[in-house]
Design a protein around this motif. Structure first.
Motif, PDB file in Angstrom:
ATOM      1  N   ASN A 234      26.603  46.332  25.478  1.00 16.66           N
ATOM      2  CA  ASN A 234      25.199  46.179  25.856  1.00 16.66           C
ATOM      3  C   ASN A 234      24.949  46.423  27.344  1.00 16.66           C
ATOM      4  O   ASN A 234      23.835  46.202  27.826  1.00 16.66           O
ATOM      5  N   LYS A 235      25.981  46.845  28.053  1.00 26.48           N
ATOM      6  CA  LYS A 235      25.870  47.191  29.484  1.00 26.48           C
ATOM      7  C   LYS A 235      25.213  46.062  30.284  1.00 26.48           C
ATOM      8  O   LYS A 235      24.290  46.289  31.066  1.00 26.48           O
ATOM      9  N   ILE A 236      25.712  44.855  30.064  1.00 24.56           N
ATOM     10  CA  ILE A 236      25.196  43.669  30.741  1.00 24.56           C
ATOM     11  C   ILE A 236      25.964  43.481  32.050  1.00 24.56           C
ATOM     12  O   ILE A 236      27.192  43.554  32.077  1.00 24.56           O
ATOM     13  N   ASN A 237      25.241  43.243  33.111  1.00 23.62           N
ATOM     14  CA  ASN A 237      25.879  42.961  34.394  1.00 23.62           C
ATOM     15  C   ASN A 237      26.147  41.459  34.478  1.00 23.62           C
ATOM     16  O   ASN A 237      25.245  40.676  34.744  1.00 23.62           O
ATOM     17  N   ASP A 238      27.380  41.070  34.213  1.00 29.07           N
ATOM     18  CA  ASP A 238      27.754  39.653  34.294  1.00 29.07           C
ATOM     19  C   ASP A 238      28.563  39.385  35.558  1.00 29.07           C
ATOM     20  O   ASP A 238      29.314  38.423  35.629  1.00 29.07           O
ATOM     21  N   PHE A 239      28.414  40.236  36.547  1.00 32.60           N
ATOM     22  CA  PHE A 239      29.063  40.115  37.855  1.00 32.60           C
ATOM     23  C   PHE A 239      30.583  40.117  37.752  1.00 32.60           C
ATOM     24  O   PHE A 239      31.275  39.468  38.522  1.00 32.60           O
ATOM     25  N   GLY A 240      31.118  40.823  36.761  1.00 35.57           N
ATOM     26  CA  GLY A 240      32.561  40.994  36.627  1.00 35.57           C
ATOM     27  C   GLY A 240      33.275  39.917  35.846  1.00 35.57           C
ATOM     28  O   GLY A 240      34.500  39.955  35.723  1.00 35.57           O
ATOM     29  N   PHE A 241      32.547  38.959  35.287  1.00 26.51           N
ATOM     30  CA  PHE A 241      33.197  37.879  34.538  1.00 26.51           C
ATOM     31  C   PHE A 241      33.993  38.419  33.355  1.00 26.51           C
ATOM     32  O   PHE A 241      35.134  38.016  33.131  1.00 26.51           O
ATOM     33  N   ALA A 242      33.406  39.338  32.600  1.00 27.15           N
ATOM     34  CA  ALA A 242      34.088  39.892  31.418  1.00 27.15           C
ATOM     35  C   ALA A 242      35.380  40.604  31.808  1.00 27.15           C
ATOM     36  O   ALA A 242      36.351  40.596  31.057  1.00 27.15           O
ATOM     37  N   ASP A 243      35.392  41.206  32.979  1.00 25.39           N
ATOM     38  CA  ASP A 243      36.573  41.929  33.455  1.00 25.39           C
ATOM     39  C   ASP A 243      37.705  40.997  33.877  1.00 25.39           C
ATOM     40  O   ASP A 243      38.862  41.405  33.903  1.00 25.39           O
ATOM     41  N   THR A 244      37.382  39.775  34.247  1.00 21.14           N
ATOM     42  CA  THR A 244      38.364  38.901  34.882  1.00 21.14           C
ATOM     43  C   THR A 244      38.738  37.670  34.062  1.00 21.14           C
ATOM     44  O   THR A 244      39.410  36.770  34.575  1.00 21.14           O
ATOM     45  N   ILE A 245      38.339  37.622  32.807  1.00 19.69           N
ATOM     46  CA  ILE A 245      38.598  36.440  31.976  1.00 19.69           C
ATOM     47  C   ILE A 245      40.085  36.081  31.964  1.00 19.69           C
ATOM     48  O   ILE A 245      40.459  34.932  32.190  1.00 19.69           O
ATOM     49  N   GLY A 246      40.937  37.051  31.709  1.00 17.12           N
ATOM     50  CA  GLY A 246      42.384  36.790  31.657  1.00 17.12           C
ATOM     51  C   GLY A 246      42.919  36.229  32.955  1.00 17.12           C
ATOM     52  O   GLY A 246      43.738  35.303  32.959  1.00 17.12           O
ATOM     53  N   SER A 247      42.451  36.761  34.062  1.00 18.45           N
ATOM     54  CA  SER A 247      42.910  36.273  35.365  1.00 18.45           C
ATOM     55  C   SER A 247      42.392  34.870  35.664  1.00 18.45           C
ATOM     56  O   SER A 247      43.075  34.081  36.315  1.00 18.45           O
ATOM     57  N   LEU A 248      41.208  34.568  35.176  1.00 13.26           N
ATOM     58  CA  LEU A 248      40.640  33.237  35.414  1.00 13.26           C
ATOM     59  C   LEU A 248      41.383  32.135  34.662  1.00 13.26           C
ATOM     60  O   LEU A 248      41.434  30.998  35.122  1.00 13.26           O
ATOM     61  N   VAL A 249      41.947  32.455  33.509  1.00 12.30           N
ATOM     62  CA  VAL A 249      42.643  31.431  32.731  1.00 12.30           C
ATOM     63  C   VAL A 249      44.158  31.459  32.940  1.00 12.30           C
ATOM     64  O   VAL A 249      44.852  30.545  32.499  1.00 12.30           O
ATOM     65  N   SER A 250      44.676  32.477  33.599  1.00 13.60           N
ATOM     66  CA  SER A 250      46.125  32.688  33.679  1.00 13.60           C
ATOM     67  C   SER A 250      46.896  31.542  34.317  1.00 13.60           C
ATOM     68  O   SER A 250      47.829  31.008  33.704  1.00 13.60           O
ATOM     69  N   VAL A 251      46.555  31.160  35.515  1.00 12.17           N
ATOM     70  CA  VAL A 251      47.323  30.133  36.227  1.00 12.17           C
ATOM     71  C   VAL A 251      47.131  28.775  35.566  1.00 12.17           C
ATOM     72  O   VAL A 251      48.092  28.031  35.375  1.00 12.17           O
TER      73      VAL A 251
END
Length: 128
Positions: free
Chosen positions: A38-55
């Motif tokens: 849907n070309k939603i601008n979520d400020f990169g959240f969708a791109d970084t989900i894995g990195s946000l939960v990794s540590v």
């Protein structure tokens, strides 16, 4: 002797690691494709989900099996943050594995900070 090897909060650590990794997996499987489609601008959240939960997911999983001192946990947070935020992205930058994304570096560092804050909250409430 056996009680000293297992942390007081082992069940809580394990449950939290499973929860955070599951949330990350579900968001990656459903939210990310929806945002892209849907070309939603979520400020990169969708791109970084894995990195946000990794540590968070990794450290809490490790802490569920053995008791560590506060100092050891802090070292593990730092090491996991370096690995997930910098080394992993370096592999992408060097075309060894994955793709490089500067936002993932920031998300990995944020994951380390969140891990530290959650560890402090849990440990202070349960007086390890």
């Amino acid at each position: 002797m056996k009680d000293q090897l297992k942390p007081k909060n082992s069940s809580l650590y394990f449950a939290f690691s499973v929860l955070i990794i599951s949330i990350g997996f579900i968001l990656t499987m459903f939210y990310r494709p929806y945002v892209y489609k849907n070309k939603i601008n979520d400020f990169g959240f969708a791109d970084t989900i894995g990195s946000l939960v990794s540590v968070v997911g990794f450290c809490f999983f490790i802490w569920s099996f053995k008791a560590y001192s506060n100092k050891e946990k802090n070292r593990q947070i730092i090491l996991a943050t370096i690995i997930y935020a910098f080394v992993w992205e370096l592999f992408g930058y060097l075309n060894i594995y994955g793709t490089f994304d500067f936002k993932d570096i920031i998300a990995g560092v944020i994951s380390g900070i969140i891990t530290f804050i959650l560890k402090e909250l849990i440990d202070s409430k349960n007086k390890i």
